[in-house]
Design a protein around this motif. Structure first.
Motif, PDB file in Angstrom:
ATOM      1  N   ARG A 273       3.099  -4.788   1.671  1.00 46.07           N
ATOM      2  CA  ARG A 273       4.473  -4.582   1.212  1.00 46.07           C
ATOM      3  C   ARG A 273       5.295  -3.792   2.232  1.00 46.07           C
ATOM      4  O   ARG A 273       4.755  -3.170   3.151  1.00 46.07           O
ATOM      5  CB  ARG A 273       4.470  -3.849  -0.132  1.00 46.07           C
ATOM      6  CG  ARG A 273       3.819  -4.635  -1.269  1.00 46.07           C
ATOM      7  CD  ARG A 273       3.751  -3.788  -2.538  1.00 46.07           C
ATOM      8  NE  ARG A 273       2.983  -2.573  -2.335  1.00 46.07           N
ATOM      9  CZ  ARG A 273       3.345  -1.365  -2.791  1.00 46.07           C
ATOM     10  NH1 ARG A 273       4.460  -1.223  -3.484  1.00 46.07           N
ATOM     11  NH2 ARG A 273       2.573  -0.310  -2.567  1.00 46.07           N
ATOM     12  N   ASP A 314       3.221  -8.443  -2.531  1.00 41.00           N
ATOM     13  CA  ASP A 314       4.198  -8.601  -3.608  1.00 41.00           C
ATOM     14  C   ASP A 314       3.952  -9.882  -4.389  1.00 41.00           C
ATOM     15  O   ASP A 314       4.144  -9.936  -5.604  1.00 41.00           O
ATOM     16  CB  ASP A 314       5.617  -8.632  -3.034  1.00 41.00           C
ATOM     17  CG  ASP A 314       6.082  -7.281  -2.552  1.00 41.00           C
ATOM     18  OD1 ASP A 314       5.842  -6.291  -3.258  1.00 41.00           O
ATOM     19  OD2 ASP A 314       6.703  -7.216  -1.465  1.00 41.00           O
ATOM     20  N   ASP A 341       3.102  -6.459  -9.133  1.00 40.45           N
ATOM     21  CA  ASP A 341       3.614  -5.095  -9.177  1.00 40.45           C
ATOM     22  C   ASP A 341       2.484  -4.094  -8.959  1.00 40.45           C
ATOM     23  O   ASP A 341       1.414  -4.203  -9.573  1.00 40.45           O
ATOM     24  CB  ASP A 341       4.287  -4.838 -10.525  1.00 40.45           C
ATOM     25  CG  ASP A 341       4.962  -3.496 -10.578  1.00 40.45           C
ATOM     26  OD1 ASP A 341       4.265  -2.495 -10.880  1.00 40.45           O
ATOM     27  OD2 ASP A 341       6.187  -3.424 -10.328  1.00 40.45           O
TER      28      ASP A 341
END
Length: 451
Positions: A273, A314, A341
């Motif tokens: 991420r 993600d 998440d």
């Protein structure tokens, strides 16, 4: 005649598809050959030949697999003892692909057996030179580095590189286009290259092998050679033996319990991420390697070769993109993935986090308390200017020098924020307060921090 460029920006390299009248020749393809096949279909051409300028040290070649899939002749410089069938070519040989004709020119320097391919106009007199594919020889405003085969070869190869570039300039017309493989961010370049395109005439004005005398060129080249990624040590071996076919499938998903088990077991678990998202919340024990242009170079540099690797992202697309990038350098032992998440992936486990700041904030902090500063740029960058009192541990040395990182509050910076974000994830622990400086180093100079 059309020359199509296939960019691999993450490695700073280019491959080429030369096409005319339904026939195509490919030069220095990367391992993910689907890009080449898609382009050939788009152009409506059949690939008849696949050419290598040298045994590559910065990526796993797709040449062998592309030749197998298409039935093309695989052309490799003579001199290297390889583990597969190929046509070995030497200086003066010709690759005749009907409307595409290339002449082999031995251009040692980047490697001993390196060749360039001179593209001639097969439809005309045959004497008209359209361009030259120079691999790691003549680059745009620089040359390929000469130390990848070991220090004992560097002097010899540096002199050879000088003469190879001089030969290219002497034997080819000013109008010939120069098509290098390296030099677009690759560590295979001796110094940063310049420009997106070039001709022999341009190189006469900008290339150090053509503007300096031999000894000056050699001395300056060798003095400027910095560290290069550790994974390079494996590329030549893989490319000499013959790479396995590429696997671009998404690694099997793992659940939060299995993810935690792998982290606690000390396995490589990499979070793809954005670096600020990682700083805001991540699973303790994971490493943050933001999926951007520098991703594969630095993960390959730090990775413990052959270790199981799990990716966090993600979404599945991000993990698939990382898989492709890693396949290009032979990192194939991807044993799992987790997408979604980060709070869901944590499943109740407290997340770790640290502050993100800029150099202006660091200047304020130094006025108040003089915190420890860790500079993870390379030593040459540090020597050119640094923050007074900063500890310099280049990123590629950090894993074996963790005991030199100060305790307490540590502000970590590099030249842009990318390398420092990796370093911050490496030194993050319960008894240390990490602050990631996500800022360009020229801002440090503007604040008066640099000495």
């Amino acid at each position: 005649m059309d020359v199509s460029i296939i960019e691999t920006s993450g490695l700073g390299d280019r491959s080429y598809l030369i096409s005319a009248d339904g026939t195509a020749v490919v030069v220095d393809p990367q391992r993910d050959i689907d890009r080449v096949l898609d382009l050939a279909r788009e152009r409506g051409v059949r690939i008849s030949h696949v050419l290598e300028t040298h045994i590559h040290n910065d990526y796993v070649t797709g040449g062998l697999e592309l030749s197998r899939v298409t039935g093309a002749e695989y052309v490799v410089p003579a001199g290297d003892d390889v583990g597969y069938e190929r046509r070995a070519v030497s200086d003066g040989d010709t690759v005749d692909a009907g409307p595409v004709r290339l002449q082999v020119m031995h251009t040692p320097g980047h490697t001993h057996h390196h060749v360039s391919y001179v593209l001639r106009d097969a439809g005309g007199s045959g004497d008209s030179v359209l361009g030259v594919f120079t691999g790691g020889s003549m680059l745009h405003g620089t040359t390929g580095r000469t130390d990848l085969l070991g220090d004992e070869h560097t002097q010899e190869l540096s002199h050879a590189q000088f003469h190879s570039v001089r030969r290219l300039a002497a034997e080819l017309p000013d109008t010939a286009e120069v098509y290098p493989t390296h030099g677009f961010g690759s560590f295979c370049s001796a110094t940063p290259a310049s420009g997106d395109s070039s001709t022999i005439a341009d190189q006469r004005q900008t290339n150090p092998a053509l503007t300096q005398d031999e000894q000056s060129y050699v001395d300056e080249l060798i003095a400027g050679l910095g560290a290069y990624p550790a994974y390079y040590a494996h590329m030549g071996v893989i490319n000499t033996e013959g790479p396995d076919p590429v696997d671009l499938s998404v690694p099997e998903p793992v659940d939060p319990d299995e993810l935690r088990r792998r982290i606690e077991g000390g396995e490589w678990v990499v979070d793809l991420r954005n670096r600020t998202a990682f700083a805001a919340g991540h699973l303790g024990g994971t490493l943050g390697f933001e999926l951007s242009d520098n991703f594969v170079t630095y993960l390959g540099w730090l990775y413990s070769w052959g270790s199981p690797l799990t990716l966090i992202g993600d979404d599945v697309d991000q993990i698939a993109d990382a898989r492709r990038e890693l396949a290009r350098i032979g990192v194939d032992n991807l044993t799992g993935s987790a997408a979604g998440d980060i709070h869901d992936l944590a499943e109740g486990t407290p997340l770790r986090s640290y502050r993100v700041a800029d150099f202006a904030a660091l200047a304020d902090a130094m006025q108040a308390q003089a915190p420890a500063v860790l500079d993870v740029r390379q030593s040459g960058e540090f020597a050119d200017g640094h923050i007074a009192g900063a500890v310099n541990i280049p990123l590629h040395e950090l894993s074996r020098r963790l005991d030199e990182v100060p305790d307490g509050e540590v502000w970590v910076h590099c030249a842009s924020g990318y390398r420092s974000s990796i370093a911050a994830s490496m030194i993050d622990r319960g008894d240390r307060t990490v602050v990631l400086v996500d800022d360009a180093f020229d801002q440090a100079e503007k604040t008066g921090l640099v000495s």
